[in-house]
Design an enzyme around this catalytic site. Sequence first.
Site, PDB file in Angstrom:
ATOM      1  CB  VAL A  22      -1.832 -17.142 -16.272  1.00  0.00           C
ATOM      2  CG1 VAL A  22      -1.046 -16.972 -17.574  1.00  0.00           C
ATOM      3  CG2 VAL A  22      -2.757 -18.353 -16.360  1.00  0.00           C
ATOM      4  CG  ASP A  34     -14.383 -22.870 -17.811  1.00  0.00           C
ATOM      5  OD1 ASP A  34     -15.515 -22.380 -17.630  1.00  0.00           O
ATOM      6  OD2 ASP A  34     -13.387 -22.551 -17.131  1.00  0.00           O
TER       7      ASP A  34
END
Length: 362
Positions: A69, A187
Amino acid sequence: MFVVAILIASAFFTLTCFAYVWCKKKIKRPLSQSSMSERFMKLSYNQLCKATNGFSEANLIGNGAFSSVYKGILNEYEDRFVAVKVLNLHNPGAQRSFMRECEVWRNIRHRNLLKILTSCSSIDFQGNDFKALVYEFMPNGSLHDWLYSSESRSRLNIIQITNILMGVAAALDYIHNHCIPSVVHGDLKPSNILLDDNMVAHVGDFGLTKLLGTSYPNSSTGIRGTIGYAAPEYGLGNEMSSCGDVYSFGIVLLEVMTGKQPTDDIFNESLSLHKFASMALPDHVSDAIDDSILHVYQDNETFNQNWEANTKKVMECLALMMKIGVSCTMDSPLERMDMKNVVHELQHILDTLQIFDQVRCL
């Protein structure tokens, strides 16, 4: 004469319709530039490369199993800050993760979920496949950053912590109980909880998610969350469920409360984060709570005027929060709280804590 009259009437009707349509177009309000930008945002590989300075290390803000990211600035959209999630397509599970996340974001919208702006499926300058998701940028980073940065940790007070956990619980309640189909995140952990300008929590990263009651393919890699946060039944090969998200949420809550990660060295087969918190209830919560939670009140005059009584009230709230965390992390999925009830309990705690709303804020 009759034919002429019909022709004249037809011509008049046509002119009238034309004038109506022309006038309607004339008075129709154009879309604002900002709304058009939101509606028609289309980004190429070249634009994302430019926005992130060539996906430079300096702009890297996170790494995962399937992606990296980057922080970016879109000059074409009034210098808007974005987070660009670039898929690592060399990883066999990345393609499916991309498709799954696109499918999820197509169906869900909530104030406590990370806002996706667009996706990009293209070719890079070397002729390789390129896939990326572009999100709203969260200027206050992740909850993980705040928990484990020495500068940040001491600045979070209990009201902020409760608000953050409340936001996460609301997001999970939404995807579990108010979406069709229901969604399992799969998650949840502090690094996937992002914070905006106002420290409002936004849950992100749906790359391992499961859409309940559908034939949509789930992870082919066998991954079931992150070690320490994944529910114990996943280790036995059980399918992902909303109860697994509840367990992960409970671990995050206990981690925030105690300042201890579920994988800390002190935890082993005989002692877990769940058991550590459970043993502290009801009379030894102060021994398990992270000192920095109360540290922010030490310089507050209003709080200090009645330190003993105020501290007792805060500790009562912390004990209630610990009970929520312990309840959410029970070994048996059937014994865990539903996220709807978690939201209700956290709201009650938050209402109680409002008497301290004059404490130092960010």
